[in-house]
Design an enzyme around this catalytic site. Structure first.
Site, mmCIF file in Angstrom:
data_model
loop_
_atom_site.group_PDB
_atom_site.id
_atom_site.type_symbol
_atom_site.label_atom_id
_atom_site.label_comp_id
_atom_site.label_asym_id
_atom_site.label_seq_id
_atom_site.Cartn_x
_atom_site.Cartn_y
_atom_site.Cartn_z
ATOM 1 N N GLU A 166 -16.235 24.126 -42.822
ATOM 2 C CA GLU A 166 -15.994 24.001 -41.184
ATOM 3 C C GLU A 166 -16.486 24.662 -40.193
ATOM 4 O OE1 GLU A 166 -11.781 23.940 -40.696
ATOM 5 O OE2 GLU A 166 -11.720 23.139 -38.636
ATOM 6 N N LYS A 184 -16.619 19.471 -42.556
ATOM 7 C CA LYS A 184 -15.697 19.241 -41.727
ATOM 8 C C LYS A 184 -16.330 19.561 -40.202
ATOM 9 C CE LYS A 184 -10.888 20.411 -40.357
ATOM 10 N NZ LYS A 184 -9.639 20.298 -40.856
HETATM 11 P P1 13P Z 1 -7.043 20.161 -35.726
HETATM 12 O O1 13P Z 1 -7.159 18.787 -36.053
HETATM 13 O O2 13P Z 1 -5.635 20.320 -35.195
HETATM 14 O O3 13P Z 1 -8.138 20.563 -34.772
HETATM 15 O O4 13P Z 1 -7.012 21.038 -37.048
HETATM 16 C C1 13P Z 1 -7.826 20.744 -38.026
HETATM 17 C C2 13P Z 1 -8.113 22.054 -38.730
HETATM 18 O O5 13P Z 1 -7.996 22.126 -39.956
HETATM 19 C C3 13P Z 1 -8.811 23.182 -38.017
HETATM 20 O O6 13P Z 1 -9.236 24.168 -38.684
#
Ligand code: 13P
Length: 336
Positions: free
Chosen positions: A177, A219
């Site tokens: 991510e 992600k």
């Molecule tokens: P949000 O969808 O609230 O941005 O959180 C997702 C997430 O896991 C961020 O690391």
């Protein structure tokens, strides 16, 4: 590394019409979410709230997996059933956040680096024993005056790749991510350029570290104007630019991409995902891994009356899961 296991888990995480429930807030992040609705940040409140989420009837219909925090993966329901057992029964794959959060990147004011690589192999081994089948590591890229620097992008990409390789060694699918933050006044074109440069660096690093793409999930943040940018973008523009950015930088071998919501409203997060899927077909399934956009409506209800509003809060979790699950198929219109 068992390639078949990794591929099978990754495919399950992005099964058609399903997405991921991100409920891996650290103690300080959940504290902020609780404070916003007047709840005290105690271990019992965190446990009870997360029990409510995970015992939502029918959760597995539209939720393929849920990302837990270190405390949560060890917790049980009020009746003593481990959360991971509840999840397995519901057909929800247990995942675990394994990064240790961000700290300022030395020498680069305003930029962040994610920590957590030291001892990670041993921690992953423990999480596997606790039932985890995938993991998450979040890197943060900030847009501002003269930032992000190439150094910040490189350092974060390198850490993501080292984490991903360690996960695969333990047969855990890494969710990689790199979040480009929405904070700031920048326009959508700047977000596009930064997101593209970041994704290219991440996939180059994954390649350098022998990470199996078929056993990895990205992600991603959507391509959006900064929160304080005076020029707003239409949902169609966000969808089209996000797609263009992903197609130019993400290999087709990846089994799937899930989006974070990143502070978008529930409605925007869902609509953008739906629009992107309606613009398909694409090289990969596009789904969700929402934290706030899955939870915030339910948390608000639950906080008012944890016992009295229990069923209503769970119905809200189920509704958001269904809406986002339909959006993952480009069929949000059917939610009405
Ligand atoms: P949000 O969808 O609230 O941005 O959180 C997702 C997430 O896991 C961020 O690391």
């Amino acid at each position: 590394m068992n390639i078949e296991v990794l591929e099978e888990t990754a495919q399950a995480m992005v099964a058609p019409g399903k997405g991921i429930l991100a409920m891996d807030e650290s103690h300080s992040t959940i504290g902020k979410r609780f404070a916003a609705v007047g709840l005290e940040n105690t271990e019992e409140n965190r446990r009870a709230y997360r029990e409510m989420l995970l015992t939502t009837p029918g959760l597995g219909e539209h939720i393929s997996g849920a990302i837990l925090f270190d405390e949560t993966i060890r917790q049980k329901t009020r009746d003593g059933v481990p959360f991971t057992e509840i999840m397995q029964k519901a057909g929800v794959v247990p995942g675990i956040k394994v990064d240790k959060g961000t700290v300022p990147l030395a020498g680069f004011p305003g930029e962040l680096i994610t920590e957590g690589l030291d001892g990670l192999r041993q921690r992953l081994q423990e999480y596997v024993k606790l039932g985890a089948r995938f993991a998450k590591w979040r890197a943060v890229i900030t847009i501002g005056e003269d930032i992000p620097s190439a150094t910040c992008i490189e350092a974060n990409a390198h850490a993501l790749a080292r984490y991903a390789a360690l996960c695969q060694e333990q047969d855990l699918v890494p969710i990689v991510e790199p979040e480009v933050l929405m904070d700031g006044e920048h326009d959508i074109d700047t977000c596009y350029d930064v997101t593209e440069a970041t994704l290219r660096a991440v996939f180059e690093a994954l390649y350098q570290h022998n990470v199996l793409l078929e056993g990895t999930i990205l992600k991603a943040s959507m391509v959006l104007p900064g929160k304080d940018c005076p020029e707003k973008a239409s949902p169609e523009e966000v969808a089209a630019m996000t797609l263009r950015c992903l197609k130019s930088s993400v290999p087709a071998a990846l089994p799937g991409i899930v989006f974070l919501s990143g502070g978008q409203s529930d409605e925007d997060a869902t609509r953008h995902l739906d629009l992107m899927n309606r613009m398909g077909p694409h090289p990969w399934p596009l789904s969700f891994s929402y934290g706030r956009a899955m939870q915030q409506a339910a948390l608000k209800l639950w906080a008012k009356d944890p016992a009295g509003a229990y069923a209503e809060a769970q119905a809200t979790v189920a509704r958001r899961a269904r809406e986002n699950g339909l959006a993952a198929l480009g069929r949000l219109a059917e939610a009405a």
